[in-house]
Enzyme design. Structure first.
Site, PDB file in Angstrom:
ATOM      1  N   GLU A  30     -11.325   4.267  -1.370  1.00  0.00           N
ATOM      2  CA  GLU A  30     -11.781   4.593  -0.013  1.00  0.00           C
ATOM      3  C   GLU A  30     -12.645   5.861   0.032  1.00  0.00           C
ATOM      4  OE1 GLU A  30      -8.673   3.754  -0.802  1.00  0.00           O
ATOM      5  OE2 GLU A  30      -7.208   5.232  -0.206  1.00  0.00           O
ATOM      6  N   LYS A  39       3.083   3.493  -5.545  1.00  0.00           N
ATOM      7  CA  LYS A  39       2.549   2.507  -6.485  1.00  0.00           C
ATOM      8  C   LYS A  39       3.619   2.018  -7.453  1.00  0.00           C
ATOM      9  CE  LYS A  39      -0.698   3.512  -3.935  1.00  0.00           C
ATOM     10  NZ  LYS A  39      -0.743   2.715  -2.663  1.00  0.00           N
ATOM     11  N   ASP A  86      -3.134  -3.001  -2.614  1.00  0.00           N
ATOM     12  CA  ASP A  86      -4.175  -1.970  -2.668  1.00  0.00           C
ATOM     13  C   ASP A  86      -3.985  -1.113  -3.923  1.00  0.00           C
ATOM     14  OD1 ASP A  86      -5.158   0.914  -0.680  1.00  0.00           O
ATOM     15  OD2 ASP A  86      -6.391  -0.492  -1.814  1.00  0.00           O
ATOM     16  N   ASN A  87      -5.047  -0.454  -4.362  1.00  0.00           N
ATOM     17  CA  ASN A  87      -4.996   0.590  -5.399  1.00  0.00           C
ATOM     18  C   ASN A  87      -4.578   0.114  -6.783  1.00  0.00           C
ATOM     19  OD1 ASN A  87      -3.531   2.150  -2.674  1.00  0.00           O
ATOM     20  ND2 ASN A  87      -5.554   2.770  -3.421  1.00  0.00           N
ATOM     21  N   ASP A  99       0.835  -1.206   0.000  1.00  0.00           N
ATOM     22  CA  ASP A  99       0.000   0.000   0.000  1.00  0.00           C
ATOM     23  C   ASP A  99       0.863   1.246   0.000  1.00  0.00           C
ATOM     24  OD1 ASP A  99      -2.582   1.396   2.183  1.00  0.00           O
ATOM     25  OD2 ASP A  99      -2.349   1.449  -0.008  1.00  0.00           O
TER      26      ASP A  99
HETATM   27  O1  LIG Z   1       2.555   8.961  -0.475  1.00  0.00           O
HETATM   28  C1  LIG Z   1       3.164   8.158   0.165  1.00  0.00           C
HETATM   29  N1  LIG Z   1       2.686   6.955   0.554  1.00  0.00           N
HETATM   30  C2  LIG Z   1       1.321   6.671   0.331  1.00  0.00           C
HETATM   31  C3  LIG Z   1       1.178   5.641  -0.746  1.00  0.00           C
HETATM   32  N2  LIG Z   1      -0.253   5.501  -1.000  1.00  0.00           N
HETATM   33  C4  LIG Z   1      -0.826   6.275  -1.914  1.00  0.00           C
HETATM   34  O2  LIG Z   1      -0.174   7.074  -2.557  1.00  0.00           O
HETATM   35  C5  LIG Z   1      -2.296   6.172  -2.104  1.00  0.00           C
HETATM   36  C6  LIG Z   1      -2.934   7.159  -2.857  1.00  0.00           C
HETATM   37  C7  LIG Z   1      -4.326   7.118  -3.036  1.00  0.00           C
HETATM   38  C8  LIG Z   1      -5.001   8.167  -3.843  1.00  0.00           C
HETATM   39  C9  LIG Z   1      -6.070   7.831  -4.664  1.00  0.00           C
HETATM   40  C10 LIG Z   1      -6.712   8.799  -5.408  1.00  0.00           C
HETATM   41  C11 LIG Z   1      -6.293  10.110  -5.335  1.00  0.00           C
HETATM   42  F1  LIG Z   1      -6.933  11.072  -6.043  1.00  0.00           F
HETATM   43  C12 LIG Z   1      -5.206  10.467  -4.524  1.00  0.00           C
HETATM   44  C13 LIG Z   1      -4.567   9.486  -3.774  1.00  0.00           C
HETATM   45  C14 LIG Z   1      -5.084   6.089  -2.459  1.00  0.00           C
HETATM   46  C15 LIG Z   1      -4.444   5.113  -1.707  1.00  0.00           C
HETATM   47  O3  LIG Z   1      -5.151   4.105  -1.123  1.00  0.00           O
HETATM   48  C16 LIG Z   1      -3.063   5.142  -1.532  1.00  0.00           C
HETATM   49  O4  LIG Z   1      -2.490   4.112  -0.822  1.00  0.00           O
HETATM   50  C17 LIG Z   1       4.526   8.425   0.607  1.00  0.00           C
HETATM   51  C18 LIG Z   1       4.953   9.720   0.757  1.00  0.00           C
HETATM   52  C19 LIG Z   1       6.241   9.904   1.201  1.00  0.00           C
HETATM   53  O5  LIG Z   1       6.754  11.105   1.421  1.00  0.00           O
HETATM   54  N3  LIG Z   1       7.003   8.835   1.459  1.00  0.00           N
HETATM   55  C20 LIG Z   1       6.504   7.611   1.282  1.00  0.00           C
HETATM   56  N4  LIG Z   1       5.282   7.375   0.872  1.00  0.00           N
HETATM   57 MG   LIG Z   2      -3.907   2.527  -0.534  1.00  0.00          MG
END
Ligand SMILES: O=C(NCCNC(=O)c1cc(-c2ccc(F)cc2)cc(O)c1O)c1cc(O)ncn1
Ligand SMILES: [Mg+2]
Length: 214
Positions: A199, A144, A169-170, A141
């Site tokens: 979600e 991506k 996920d996603n 998760d």
């Molecule tokens: O963004 C970091 N992790 C989250 C990964 N997860 C996602 O990006 C994620 C995004 C979405 C999502 C869906 C639609 C939309 F319009 C915007 C976002 C949904 C989800 O369910 C996710 O799981 C991150 C940052 C950082 O600085 N260092 C390490 N990781």
């Molecule tokens: Mg997710």
């Protein structure tokens, strides 16, 4: 500029959830994210699918890549049998700081080890650092574009065994096209898509369950 979104979510948990009660923590986050402000938790549409896969696998060792605020960490850890361990990896220190407090509010800190750092750096160190030979269950998760390189890393580090279950996920939104292509076409995986919703929205999303065949 005041509190961050994760910090506001933590306040909602501390205000509305009962200490030591994982279900109330899950409900408090879902209520907040559905009625106050959206956040990228796996949520209450995909969450029951996660629950059913975790319950079916009943993992002794589980890995989560991408803790965020700890919502799915709590969902997974609350279902683990005594003596089982969940390692969760988060790159972002601000997210990790909130997640630790949410996991503690649920009373699940003894089942969870939260490791801060990049998954690509940490995965090769897991065997030596945690004395784990393989994972029964992996929840993906995090970023991506890291899903595919990280499962290849898990394979190369010998952290998957015949029957290990990956749940991603996603796979539709934001989407993980290279990962999907790989697990659906590789002879080393048996893959299955569970259609659901992004979600707290009406947009399509889903989880991909992939069993490693060894
Ligand atoms: O963004 C970091 N992790 C989250 C990964 N997860 C996602 O990006 C994620 C995004 C979405 C999502 C869906 C639609 C939309 F319009 C915007 C976002 C949904 C989800 O369910 C996710 O799981 C991150 C940052 C950082 O600085 N260092 C390490 N990781
Ligand atoms: Mg997710």
């Amino acid at each position: 500029t005041g509190l961050s979104r994760p910090q506001r979510m933590l306040k909602a948990v501390q205000k509305n959830a009962t200490k030591g009660d994982p279900q109330s923590v899950i409900a408090a986050i879902d209520y907040y994210c559905r009625h106050k402000e959206w956040a990228m938790n796996v949520g209450d549409d995909k969450g029951p699918i996660l629950d059913s896969v975790v319950s079916e696998v009943n993992p002794s060792t589980a890995l989560e890549l991408g803790t965020y605020c700890g919502y799915s960490t709590v969902r997974i850890a609350r279902l683990l049998s005594p003596g089982s361990k969940l390692i969760t990896v988060e790159f972002n220190p601000a997210y990790a700081a909130v997640a630790r407090q949410i996991i503690a509010h649920a009373g699940l800190q003894n089942k969870v080890t939260l490791v801060e750092g990049g998954s690509g750096d940490l995965i090769p160190k897991i065997k030596e650092q945690f004395g784990i030979t393989s994972f029964d269950f992996v929840f993906l998760d995090h970023w991506k574009d890291r899903y595919l390189p990280d499962i290849k890393l898990l394979e190369d580090c010998g952290l998957l065994k015949k029957g290990s279950v990956l749940l991603a996920d996603n796979v539709i939104c934001p989407g993980t096209p290279e990962y999907l292509e790989y697990v659906r076409n590789s002879p080393r995986y048996k893959s299955q898509y569970f259609q659901s919703y992004l979600e707290y929205t009406k947009a399509e999303d889903g989880l991909e369950k992939s069993v490693f065949l060894g």
